[in-house]
Design a protein around this motif. Sequence first.
Motif, PDB file in Angstrom:
ATOM      1  N   GLU A  56      12.518  -5.580 -18.290  1.00  0.00           N
ATOM      2  CA  GLU A  56      11.850  -6.885 -18.422  1.00  0.00           C
ATOM      3  C   GLU A  56      11.643  -7.530 -17.061  1.00  0.00           C
ATOM      4  N   ARG A  57      12.602  -7.402 -16.171  1.00  0.00           N
ATOM      5  CA  ARG A  57      12.463  -7.988 -14.837  1.00  0.00           C
ATOM      6  C   ARG A  57      11.365  -7.273 -14.043  1.00  0.00           C
ATOM      7  N   ILE A  58      11.250  -5.975 -14.237  1.00  0.00           N
ATOM      8  CA  ILE A  58      10.219  -5.210 -13.526  1.00  0.00           C
ATOM      9  C   ILE A  58       8.827  -5.600 -14.011  1.00  0.00           C
ATOM     10  N   ILE A  59       8.672  -5.774 -15.325  1.00  0.00           N
ATOM     11  CA  ILE A  59       7.364  -6.061 -15.916  1.00  0.00           C
ATOM     12  C   ILE A  59       6.960  -7.518 -15.743  1.00  0.00           C
ATOM     13  N   ASP A 101      -0.335 -12.075 -21.201  1.00  0.00           N
ATOM     14  CA  ASP A 101       0.849 -12.683 -20.608  1.00  0.00           C
ATOM     15  C   ASP A 101       1.954 -11.634 -20.561  1.00  0.00           C
ATOM     16  N   PHE A 102       2.359 -11.236 -19.360  1.00  0.00           N
ATOM     17  CA  PHE A 102       3.376 -10.201 -19.228  1.00  0.00           C
ATOM     18  C   PHE A 102       4.722 -10.643 -19.787  1.00  0.00           C
ATOM     19  N   ALA A 185       2.349   1.859 -14.463  1.00  0.00           N
ATOM     20  CA  ALA A 185       2.555   1.936 -13.021  1.00  0.00           C
ATOM     21  C   ALA A 185       3.758   1.116 -12.572  1.00  0.00           C
ATOM     22  N   LEU A 186       4.071   0.064 -13.303  1.00  0.00           N
ATOM     23  CA  LEU A 186       5.229  -0.761 -12.984  1.00  0.00           C
ATOM     24  C   LEU A 186       6.535  -0.094 -13.391  1.00  0.00           C
ATOM     25  N   VAL A 187       6.538   0.495 -14.573  1.00  0.00           N
ATOM     26  CA  VAL A 187       7.782   0.993 -15.170  1.00  0.00           C
ATOM     27  C   VAL A 187       8.107   2.437 -14.790  1.00  0.00           C
ATOM     28  N   LYS A 188       7.098   3.286 -14.769  1.00  0.00           N
ATOM     29  CA  LYS A 188       7.326   4.734 -14.639  1.00  0.00           C
ATOM     30  C   LYS A 188       8.091   5.139 -13.386  1.00  0.00           C
ATOM     31  N   PRO A 189       7.767   4.600 -12.191  1.00  0.00           N
ATOM     32  CA  PRO A 189       8.507   5.020 -10.993  1.00  0.00           C
ATOM     33  C   PRO A 189      10.003   4.746 -11.097  1.00  0.00           C
ATOM     34  N   PHE A 190      10.356   3.580 -11.644  1.00  0.00           N
ATOM     35  CA  PHE A 190      11.769   3.230 -11.793  1.00  0.00           C
ATOM     36  C   PHE A 190      12.460   4.151 -12.786  1.00  0.00           C
ATOM     37  N   VAL A 191      11.841   4.382 -13.933  1.00  0.00           N
ATOM     38  CA  VAL A 191      12.441   5.220 -14.973  1.00  0.00           C
ATOM     39  C   VAL A 191      12.624   6.654 -14.469  1.00  0.00           C
ATOM     40  N   GLN A 192      11.640   7.194 -13.795  1.00  0.00           N
ATOM     41  CA  GLN A 192      11.732   8.561 -13.293  1.00  0.00           C
ATOM     42  C   GLN A 192      12.831   8.709 -12.251  1.00  0.00           C
ATOM     43  N   GLN A 193      13.043   7.655 -11.483  1.00  0.00           N
ATOM     44  CA  GLN A 193      14.087   7.708 -10.468  1.00  0.00           C
ATOM     45  C   GLN A 193      15.473   7.646 -11.092  1.00  0.00           C
TER      46      GLN A 193
END
Length: 203
Positions: A56-59, A101-102, A185-193
Amino acid sequence: MKDQMSSWIRQIRKFRFAKRIVFLIILLVVVVVGVIFYTRSCNKSESEVITKSTLERIINVSELSTFEAVYNGITQVMNKTDEQKVDYHVYYEAKVKAGFDFEAVKIKLDGKDKKIVITLPPIKINDINVDIASLDYMFENKKADTQTVSQEAYKAAIEDVTKESEKETAIYDLAKQNAVNIVEALVKPFVQQVDPEYQIEIH
């Protein structure tokens, strides 16, 4: 004359979907830097676990326009004392932005099945900008050509493009697709890491 006018109006009313806002350059830089900063600032115990609050903080980047359409339109302004009579027609150019609205994004995290389901809120028109310098008139009633005509025409143009854009499904479809791309694009890099076994579904 009326048939020619109707034909003219139909030809002018046109959306052009040439400008898709997948990422504003500034936003892209902010997001990339933000994700890097966030992941580096987390300690080891926090970064090993994907949580709903973290996602939620990332998005959470507040409201963002994910699509922009250019519209060339023409509308008519009726006589104030006789609503059956047209005072003049006004041509205008406008830009319509759509997004969501994100903060209203819903996230469902399934740690057992390694799945993240992200549900986006409905797309809405969040900005309409009529170029007042583009206004051009065709008067049927010469008396309507007054000092306040531009103000009246501007208001009529906004009402017209608002009505037309709400009926144009392509705006919503393209904005939704761009919104999906942005959230991914917001979520995927963090999740993959953190845990590449997680599958991400966005709809």
